[in-house]
Scaffold this active site. Structure first.
Site, short mmCIF file in Angstrom:
data_model
loop_
_atom_site.label_atom_id
_atom_site.label_comp_id
_atom_site.label_asym_id
_atom_site.label_seq_id
_atom_site.Cartn_x
_atom_site.Cartn_y
_atom_site.Cartn_z
N ASP A 216 30.38 0.01 -14.61
CA ASP A 216 29.46 0.57 -13.64
C ASP A 216 28.34 -0.47 -13.46
OD1 ASP A 216 28.33 4.00 -13.12
OD2 ASP A 216 28.13 2.19 -11.89
C1 GLC Z 1 26.24 3.58 -9.41
C2 GLC Z 1 27.04 4.76 -9.90
C3 GLC Z 1 28.51 4.65 -9.61
C4 GLC Z 1 28.71 3.86 -8.33
C5 GLC Z 1 28.26 2.44 -8.59
C6 GLC Z 1 28.40 1.55 -7.34
O1 GLC Z 1 25.24 3.28 -10.34
O2 GLC Z 1 26.90 5.12 -11.27
O3 GLC Z 1 29.02 5.98 -9.53
O4 GLC Z 1 30.09 3.88 -7.97
O5 GLC Z 1 26.92 2.38 -9.06
O6 GLC Z 1 27.53 2.00 -6.36
#
Ligand code: GLC
Length: 716
Positions: free
Chosen positions: A287
């Protein structure tokens, strides 16, 4: 020129491979172009394929990297997220394909969570449809719109089970139940990926947030997660596995630690379970800045250490931290990371790009014509309106609903005329200007609005920024001024229909005593205004069922239907030494599976094909469901079981089946479920998975707290 160039560059790659006399030797890829590329890529180019940066079109995390275009040109970045439209992705793809040595196409990702331009209800609402077909349809439409805008990859389905209404991201998941969550995670994956990932209208799914991100202590986002392996496997892992079994080819590691180890560095999660047990063949992405956040976790000494921990745990792609870009080469040269480990990461990413058809045509998804033709069509809008209706849950109704068209009704409340809140968080490329009407606007189209009317529709709830990421609340009640308005209206002897728009279970205890009806509308999406009116005026008979328990107050949390009985269950109202509260009952305000209709459904006693079964056998449970009201309606028949004695304690109820039936007034339908050893299997005391012999109860009904029961046995 463009197509010739690509052919020439790949031909060169293949030629080099053949001339090395290594062509033809299977090195493990299912795509020859991947083998050919791997043979000629430098270590830096391989590392480039493990790097994912956000474009500067939208920000979904704490940092923004400005030099991503130079990174692409230099081969330092092989993947981009938060960039879309056919034209913009075509331009970025041109840089990668025509300005780098090997011309490896970029992978474009984006958070297509509940729609792309046509926005559907939030996922928690979608889960209250209890309809895998509708959930799959919403994902299918989202995939068609997103791929028409140049995207290849969505960071969805979000498979995080959650019993924590304080956590803002409960809005993004499918509620509290692993069985329902698994069915919907698989449906969403099928909707995105279809039968052919190389088709120009199918989207790579990403199973997130692996694992158990939905169980943060105190419901505070990013907080510690700690549970037994048994509880993890029984109640949290199944939806992730269901999405992978449905073919998902990417997984996103979660921010949280689990059992003291950040998921981003958990070999147990990424290798032992995901790859060795489940056979996952795709790639794992972190993430947002998950790698460098391990320094804050106190698990890595510095970002170089974090990069080593992550890549050696099985993380293939680094979202936004740049730790792989900055440190992997040095780590390989220092012998702390093997080049084979980097090869494996690179190969997994290239294989998914090949599966998407990007090596055949990197511009396949960049079609301005398709973008215009596929986006916000009447069909997409109609589907969004219908599914929004299906997602709404009638929590209470003293008979005031459905409202009569033509009779004046007043509409008030802070969300009554909001178009913005209908779209909620994670609204993709959804735009407020695409929303035709607010709830107020839709009601006005049906009914004369009169401020002095005796019936009032009060549209209340949460500002859409109060749920989603980094949006935990320590108080799950409505804002005081909204409840005060309801009290005032009742003091004026008004009849009040409370429509709630929110992203989490709320404490509606006082409102449930005041309002004449409560409709849980969630955040219903682009067409949500019309959908609320459709339900209020009876053009759609509500059929939604809660996928998550609504507590009487926060003090009851966590509260969920698969609770254990304990050694002192609360069964004697006057008893002291039983598991209970002094100030509230144990039962929730609204139970899992609860949802009313404008008609009535009556259940016959469950009938079993046999009193017991053994081994590979099975029994069938049948029950009749009758529409005893005056309107056609749809009921979700639910099957729960209880294992009365186990090698570990078992829940008093576990969802093991559900079926939606649509019945005309007076119509009766027989609904049957098969119970076999799979139905009874669980993680036993020795951590093996399977059934145990003994006596069981089964429960069938229209809510977890409105059931008829029977008993059966499973024998040797
Ligand atoms: C965010 C979220 C995740 C998302 C990613 C890209 O922090 O936790 O769910 O897909 O970043 O935006």
């Amino acid at each position: 020129m463009r197509k010739t160039f690509i052919a020439a560059s790949f031909a060169a790659v293949v030629f080099v491979a053949v001339s090395c006399g290594t062509a033809g030797r299977r090195t493990g890829s299912t795509y020859p172009v991947v083998d050919s590329l791997m043979r000629v890529m430098t270590l830096e180019e391989k590392i480039g394929q493990t790097v994912l940066f956000t474009s500067d079109w939208s920000v979904t995390g704490p940092t923004m990297r400005t030099g991503y275009l130079d990174d692409i040109r230099a081969g330092r970045c092989g993947n981009i997220f938060n960039a879309y439209t056919a034209d913009y992705t075509r331009e970025l793809q041109r840089v990668a394909v025509e300005e780098t040595r090997l011309g490896i196409p970029l992978l474009f990702g984006y958070d297509v969570i509940h729609g792309f331009r046509t926005i559907f209800p939030i996922n928690l609402a979608l889960s209250c449809t209890w309809d895998p077909a509708s959930v799959e349809e919403s994902a299918r439409i989202a995939a068609r719109e997103a791929t028409a805008a140049g995207l290849h990859w969505t960071f969805s389905p979000m498979c995080d089970i959650c019993v924590e209404p304080r956590w803002g991201r409960i809005s993004e998941g499918s509620g509290e139940d692993a069985f329902l969550g698994s069915a919907l995670a698989a449906a969403m994956t099928r909707g995105y990926q279809g039968d052919d990932l190389s088709a120009d209208n199918t989207l790579l799914a990403c199973v997130k947030h692996y694992a158990a991100y939905g169980a943060p202590q105190a419901g505070r986002d990013y907080n510690t997660v700690d549970m037994s392996e048994r509880w993890l496997r029984e109640f949290y892992l199944p939806p992730y596995k269901a999405a992978i079994d449905a073919g998902a080819l990417s997984v996103m590691a979660s921010f949280n630690e689990l059992d003291g180890v950040p998921a981003t560095a958990s070999k147990h999660l990424m290798e032992d379970i995901l790859r060795d047990e489940w056979g996952f063949k795709g790639f794992v992405v972190t993430d947002y800045t998950g790698i460098n956040e391990m320094v804050c976790h106190g698990y890595a000494a510095d970002e170089e250490d974090a990069a080593s921990l992550a890549v050696n745990a099985g993380i293939d792609m680094d979202m936004q931290s740049a730790a792989y870009m900055n440190y992997l080469k040095g780590l390989v040269e220092a012998g702390k990371v093997s080049e084979k480990t980097v090869d494996d990461c690179c190969r997994r990413v290239l294989e998914v790009k090949a599966a998407l058809g990007l090596f055949e045509d990197p511009y396949r998804y960049c079609s301005a014509e398709r973008e215009a033709a596929e986006t916000l069509t009447d069909q997409n809008r109609a589907a969004a309106r219908r599914i929004a209706c299906e997602s709404m849950v009638l929590l209470s109704n003293n008979g005031i609903l459905p409202l009569e068209k033509g009779r004046p009704v007043a509409v008030t409340g802070p969300l009554a005329d909001s178009k913005n809140d209908l779209l909620a968080s994670w609204r993709g490329a959804g735009r407020v200007e695409d929303v035709p009407v607010s709830v107020l606007g839709a009601i006005r189209e049906v009914n004369p609005v009169s401020a002095s009317a005796g019936t009032v529709v009060l549209v209340a709830g949460e500002d859409c920024r109060w749920s989603g990421e980094a949006a935990s609340r320590s108080d799950i009640r409505l804002p005081e001024e909204q409840t005060a308005l309801l009290r005032q209206l009742k003091a004026q002897r008004k009849k009040v229909v409370l429509v709630v728009m929110n992203g989490r279970p709320l404490d509606l205890s006082e409102e449930s005593q005041l309002a004449d009806a409560i409709l849980e509308a969630w955040y219903p999406g682009t067409m949500g205004g019309y959908a609320v009116a459709d339900v209020l005026f009876g053009d759609f008979n509500p059929s939604g069922k809660l996928s998550v328990t609504f507590p009487r107050n926060l003090g009851q949390v966590p509260i969920y239907h698969y609770a254990k009985n304990t050694g002192r269950p609360y069964v004697h109202p006057e008893a002291k030494y039983e598991s209970r509260y002094l100030d509230v009952p144990n039962e929730p305000l609204y139970a899992f599976g609860h949802g009313l209709s404008y008609t009535d459904f009556t259940y016959g006693e469950p009938e079993l094909s046999a009193a017991s079964f053994s081994g590979e056998g099975s029994i069938t449970v049948r029950t009749s469901v009758s529409n005893t009201g005056s309107r056609a309606g749809t009921e979700t028949v639910q099957l729960y079981i209880r294992d009365l004695v186990g090698s570990v304690t078992r829940p008093v109820k576990q969802l093991k089946g559900f079926r939606k039936v649509s019945l005309a007034p007076g119509e009766t339908e027989e609904v049957s479920f098969t119970i076999d050893k799979e139905t009874l299997s669980f993680w036993r005391q020795d951590m093996s998975f399977g059934p145990e012999t003994g006596d069981f109860k089964l429960f069938v009904g229209g809510a977890s707290d409105k059931v008829k029961e029977a008993q059966f046995s499973y024998t040797e």
